[in-house]
Design a protein around this motif. Sequence first.
Motif, PDB file in Angstrom:
ATOM      1  N   SER A   1       0.814  -1.213   0.000  1.00  0.00           N
ATOM      2  CA  SER A   1       0.000   0.000   0.000  1.00  0.00           C
ATOM      3  C   SER A   1       0.850   1.268   0.000  1.00  0.00           C
ATOM      4  CB  SER A   1      -0.969   0.006   1.186  1.00  0.00           C
ATOM      5  OG  SER A   1      -0.258   0.097   2.393  1.00  0.00           O
ATOM      6  N   THR A   2       2.088   1.171   0.495  1.00  0.00           N
ATOM      7  CA  THR A   2       2.930   2.375   0.548  1.00  0.00           C
ATOM      8  C   THR A   2       4.070   2.373  -0.460  1.00  0.00           C
ATOM      9  OG1 THR A   2       4.497   1.534   2.188  1.00  0.00           O
ATOM     10  CG2 THR A   2       2.486   2.536   3.029  1.00  0.00           C
TER      11      THR A   2
ATOM     12  N   ARG B   1       7.903  -3.048  -4.519  1.00  0.00           N
ATOM     13  CA  ARG B   1       9.269  -3.566  -4.347  1.00  0.00           C
ATOM     14  C   ARG B   1       9.510  -4.759  -5.241  1.00  0.00           C
ATOM     15  NH1 ARG B   1       5.709  -3.278   0.545  1.00  0.00           N
ATOM     16  NH2 ARG B   1       5.974  -1.073   1.017  1.00  0.00           N
TER      17      ARG B   1
ATOM     18  N   THR C   1      -1.166  -6.197  -2.191  1.00  0.00           N
ATOM     19  CA  THR C   1      -1.763  -6.446  -0.873  1.00  0.00           C
ATOM     20  C   THR C   1      -2.846  -5.411  -0.577  1.00  0.00           C
ATOM     21  OG1 THR C   1       0.129  -5.322   0.120  1.00  0.00           O
ATOM     22  CG2 THR C   1       0.237  -7.719  -0.006  1.00  0.00           C
TER      23      THR C   1
ATOM     24  N   GLY D   1       0.912  -0.872   5.810  1.00  0.00           N
ATOM     25  CA  GLY D   1       0.257   0.422   5.807  1.00  0.00           C
ATOM     26  C   GLY D   1      -1.251   0.287   5.943  1.00  0.00           C
ATOM     27  N   ALA D   2      -1.823  -0.698   5.256  1.00  0.00           N
ATOM     28  CA  ALA D   2      -3.272  -0.817   5.242  1.00  0.00           C
ATOM     29  C   ALA D   2      -3.805  -2.052   5.975  1.00  0.00           C
ATOM     30  CB  ALA D   2      -3.788  -0.825   3.802  1.00  0.00           C
ATOM     31  N   SER D   3      -2.973  -3.088   6.128  1.00  0.00           N
ATOM     32  CA  SER D   3      -3.448  -4.261   6.867  1.00  0.00           C
ATOM     33  C   SER D   3      -2.353  -4.810   7.764  1.00  0.00           C
ATOM     34  CB  SER D   3      -3.923  -5.356   5.901  1.00  0.00           C
ATOM     35  OG  SER D   3      -2.838  -5.954   5.244  1.00  0.00           O
TER      36      SER D   3
ATOM     37  N   SER E   1       8.319  -4.967   9.386  1.00  0.00           N
ATOM     38  CA  SER E   1       7.684  -3.809   8.734  1.00  0.00           C
ATOM     39  C   SER E   1       7.530  -2.625   9.708  1.00  0.00           C
ATOM     40  CB  SER E   1       6.388  -4.200   8.028  1.00  0.00           C
ATOM     41  OG  SER E   1       5.591  -5.023   8.822  1.00  0.00           O
ATOM     42  N   TYR E   2       6.327  -2.104   9.913  1.00  0.00           N
ATOM     43  CA  TYR E   2       6.240  -0.881  10.710  1.00  0.00           C
ATOM     44  C   TYR E   2       6.577  -1.082  12.190  1.00  0.00           C
ATOM     45  CZ  TYR E   2       4.611   2.195   7.027  1.00  0.00           C
ATOM     46  OH  TYR E   2       4.542   2.961   5.899  1.00  0.00           O
TER      47      TYR E   2
ATOM     48  N   ASP F   1      10.210  -0.319  11.800  1.00  0.00           N
ATOM     49  CA  ASP F   1      10.495   1.078  11.429  1.00  0.00           C
ATOM     50  C   ASP F   1      10.303   2.030  12.603  1.00  0.00           C
ATOM     51  OD1 ASP F   1      10.768  -0.091   8.967  1.00  0.00           O
ATOM     52  OD2 ASP F   1       8.969   0.805   8.085  1.00  0.00           O
TER      53      ASP F   1
ATOM     54  N   GLU G   1      15.746  -9.992   3.050  1.00  0.00           N
ATOM     55  CA  GLU G   1      14.603  -9.293   3.637  1.00  0.00           C
ATOM     56  C   GLU G   1      13.577 -10.271   4.199  1.00  0.00           C
ATOM     57  OE1 GLU G   1      13.629  -5.762   3.218  1.00  0.00           O
ATOM     58  OE2 GLU G   1      15.656  -5.319   2.538  1.00  0.00           O
TER      59      GLU G   1
END
Length: 406
Positions: free
Chosen positions: A35-36, A39, A108, A180-182, A308-309, A312, A387
């Motif tokens: 969503s953001t 890649r 996604t 970002g979204a899920s 992920s977030y 971050d 990753e």
Amino acid sequence: HSNREMWFRDFFPSNVCPINAKANTFYGIMFDAGSTGTRIHIYTFVQKTPENLPELEGEIFESVKPGLSAYADHPEKGAETVKRLLDMAIDAVPQHLWKKTPVVLKATAGLRLLSEEKAEALLLEVREVFEESPFLVPEDSVSIMDGSHEGILAWITVNFLTGQLSGQNQHTVGTLDLGGASTQITFLPRFEETLKETPGDFLTSFEMFNNTYKLYTHSYLGFGLKAARLATLGALNMEAVDGQMFHSSCLPKQLEAEWHFGGVKYRYGGNKEGETGFKPCYLEVLKVVKGKLHQPDEIRGSSFYAFSYYYDRAVDTNLIDYEQGGVLEVRDFERKAKEVCDNMERYNTASPFLCMDLTYITALLKEGFGFRDNTLLQLTKKVNNVETSWTLGATFHLLQSLGITY
Ligand SMILES: O=c1[nH]cnc2c1ncn2[C@@H]1O[C@H](COP(=O)(O)OP(=O)(O)O)[C@@H](O)[C@H]1O
Ligand SMILES: [Ca+2]
């Protein structure tokens, strides 16, 4: 393998054997249309012996922002971003292997949230880019991925990279992905009790590397970090947001700003008159998560891999090192959330959403999933330089379905 190949092997250590370097090397190209951002992961594998798992030799990774969903009204421009990334693969993969190298894109939550018409238009343009490339384009090579697969494939990646899917003693670890979204949670239940008390659609059997895993997994759409910001502001799933101003106690008092997400522009700001800080913010965020998620008892005492977030935001606040990652307890996020939210002026250089993000992560872990304050989270970005993304698991699955590996 011919006898001649085997004859060579006896004379060279396997890693420098010229036969190994050529005949058994293969590639897979997997796009993550998040969503953001979009890649590309170009994986190199070596199948040293037919009976063992293919070995992952390396990964080439590149990303662009924003994601495809930002091009909802300009699908050909969105496909352009994919084409530029795919050009990297032309350089990375030897020419004689292009035709044997599959290329796949899985989208996604960003595309899940778009109208079917807009999402389809984007996928169609990307399909054209793939068809024009020299790579192997399997059937269904461009699609929106099922949320349950997103969790399972990330779980496969992490447990493959940490060596838990080969050999006898498999101590698999659960995974937490905050997009970002899920957001996804996935683990292998150990107790019969867990299987009994879990809704059927949270359990999925999955075959990989000659094993069947019955996994607990769920993807919560609208519970990614950025969707949660909108939900907290009361702006998620609004039809028209033009001009409207959204306020929150999780934002700096004097703030007034604009924010673009999923092709929509939002205006937002702090509570100029009212309260700000951790306490009111936590109450606000709690409305978004409380009672909305299934809480399996079993996870309370176990540790999870988080990326992920989660990663971050832990880096942004110096809870972990960007390169090294680290181990945190759930309460570390809460401590940091209090520190940031109750001193918002001091943190005004970072994102204005830092307080809201940390508070959401805290609430999601504690009130959403039901983790304890001392539940351990292993924060990782890379394992052995690869990753920790669902894309590796997806590539294994792809190679398996094409009969390139098994
Ligand atoms: O290859 C990767 N490995 C690990 N994390 C990644 C990778 N690519 C993106 N991320 C992380 O994913 C998060 C953004 O989520 P994403 O854009 O995938 O939304 P979605 O999963 O809700 O569609 C960010 O924290 C970003 O750092
Ligand atoms: Ca993602």
